[in-house]
Scaffold this active site. Sequence first.
Site, PDB file in Angstrom:
ATOM      1  N   ASP A 199     100.716  82.264 -39.998  1.00 14.69           N
ATOM      2  CA  ASP A 199     100.380  80.936 -40.518  1.00 14.69           C
ATOM      3  C   ASP A 199      99.552  81.003 -41.794  1.00 14.69           C
ATOM      4  OD1 ASP A 199     101.679  79.576 -38.463  1.00 14.69           O
ATOM      5  OD2 ASP A 199      99.912  79.628 -37.161  1.00 14.69           O
ATOM      6  N   GLU A 244      95.176  80.479 -28.890  1.00 14.23           N
ATOM      7  CA  GLU A 244      94.986  80.010 -30.272  1.00 14.23           C
ATOM      8  C   GLU A 244      94.067  78.801 -30.187  1.00 14.23           C
ATOM      9  OE1 GLU A 244      97.556  78.480 -34.127  1.00 14.23           O
ATOM     10  OE2 GLU A 244      98.012  77.740 -32.140  1.00 14.23           O
TER      11      GLU A 244
HETATM   12  C1  GLC Z   1     100.789  77.390 -33.899  1.00 11.92           C
HETATM   13  C2  GLC Z   1     101.658  78.447 -34.519  1.00 11.92           C
HETATM   14  C3  GLC Z   1     102.415  77.848 -35.660  1.00 11.92           C
HETATM   15  C4  GLC Z   1     103.274  76.734 -35.122  1.00 11.92           C
HETATM   16  C5  GLC Z   1     102.453  75.731 -34.333  1.00 11.92           C
HETATM   17  C6  GLC Z   1     103.329  74.830 -33.520  1.00 11.92           C
HETATM   18  O1  GLC Z   1      99.810  76.940 -34.752  1.00 11.92           O
HETATM   19  O2  GLC Z   1     100.883  79.544 -34.902  1.00 11.92           O
HETATM   20  O3  GLC Z   1     103.187  78.784 -36.348  1.00 11.92           O
HETATM   21  O4  GLC Z   1     103.911  76.070 -36.180  1.00 11.92           O
HETATM   22  O5  GLC Z   1     101.580  76.341 -33.429  1.00 11.92           O
HETATM   23  O6  GLC Z   1     103.892  75.502 -32.446  1.00 11.92           O
END
Ligand code: GLC
Length: 557
Positions: free
Chosen positions: A330, A259
């Site tokens: 998200d 991510e």
């Molecule tokens: C990422 C996840 C999200 C989460 C965050 C903290 O962005 O996709 O859902 O709240 O990380 O772990």
Amino acid sequence: MKQENKKSVWWKKAVGYQIYPMSFQDSNGDGIGDIRGIINRIDYLANLGIDFIWLNPIYKSPQIDNGYDISDFRNIDPIFGTINDFQELISKLHKKNIKLIIDLVLNHSSDQHYWFQEALNSKDNPYHDYYIWQDGVANTKPNDWVNWSGASEWTYYPQIRQWNYHIFNKRMPDLNWENGKLRKDLLLTAKFWLDMGIDGFRLDAISHLKKMSFNISMKSMRESGQDPWAVHTNVPGLENFLKEIKYAFSGYNIFTVGEASGITPGQASLWTGENGYFNAIFELDQNRHDGYDSKKRPKGNIQAFKKVIFNWETRLNIFGWLSPYLANHDNPRSQQVWGDNRSDSSAKALSLILLSLKGTPFIYFGDELGIGSKNFTSIEQITDPEAQIAYQKTKQEKGNIAKAFTDIANFNRDQGRTPFWWNENKNAGFSDGIPWLGISDGSQGRSAESQIKDPNSILNFYKKMIQVRKSSPSLNQGLFYPLSLEQDSTVNFLRQTNSQLSLVISNLSDTTTQIELPTSIDLDNWLQVIATRPTRLQRKMSLGPYQAAIFMKRVNG
Ligand code: GLC
Ligand code: CA
């Protein structure tokens, strides 16, 4: 899965499917989806034709952030089941040739984790340095860093008279990646799951592992024209941590997708691909939804989407690898953001685009039914902690409860997290109990059970489109060439290998639109392989609302 001979790049032609476990299928009537629920639905997944699943966190957790706050990295939370259930899931999925990747959260833990509880005991405790601290006194924060919810990244712990650092919720303290023992411990937990037989990881919040010096303020960054988020995003030195992670995974034939908040296409060409830190990344640029009024429900941003996607696809054409997606846990549902909740055609057109892009695509569970975002009518219905924090903040600052609620109702993470529509029974067949989050509107007649029977359903279109992608080299390997560069809602492009050419055309708006193909494209010998409705290929053509089609032909390379 342990590596046998040479590593295969199975992930390059694979189609992924993201399951938000709390909302997929509840098997025991407590209103929360669980591992047994997924096991019971493996036939559905096999029938859909996907190659692997990404499962959001199922680790032991106080569920402050629906599982991203992990209190035991080596255990399953009882709400989801047991380690035995998880092993059964892996083996039953593998029997159907479906692989499984899970979230790996390396940036933070829960404040209930044993390490953090130990860390709170004293500054001399060996686990104290597993987290990030600054000495100080209450009311004087170490610096002005705030996160995306607008909340300070510091929380004071009077028992040790120190401030603790957290990028996300204060119940999710950041792990101190500067500490080598912590890194080793964490990566061993990752190996624990790999040795159990999973097929890879989605690396959560991976661009935040390294932080700048706390002497640097966000204010000074802003004043000197720099991006204030750069204090904790993709900070130089991060690459050393990423190399260590890559090394820990080197003996496994897995797929890793990061991510990658704040990563540019230029960086991603090094971050990803066969020699990158990861195999692929999720870009987050598309979620800025540029050009829409944030006070309204996010909608009609297809032009911004096209700009982002075309840029990433073009930049990563030769080097690097992307994981395209339309929605995730998200963001609101893709039908709301990029399509129209009421239109089957828009869901089909979106799937046609997603599954024609270069990379390893992910379908967000329920998009194949056209599940729309939920309309929330009161703050009590929303569980997302980020939304709750933002609501309290606007309420306090502006004193206007109605406004605070509308802002949140327009955009919150629960909109896309509502339960799956299995059948036409109570709670859409998701649970016999009270679902943890309400079913979104519009499920009647559009459940999986109903759509399976209807040859023209969104679900059957997805199934067909998955097969088209998997059987067409141009779509699963070809280079990407954008066509419709104008500022409009048509998304047209070519995909090409030495022997096959695909032409993808679409109108992602609710009004009829003209398109004109460049003269470099010769109009002979094309075969229409899939379309939202029959489409005749012409130099100048008019596409109806959400009309989309793919044409293919052989070429000599
Ligand atoms: C990422 C996840 C999200 C989460 C965050 C903290 O962005 O996709 O859902 O709240 O990380 O772990
Ligand atoms: Ca359950």
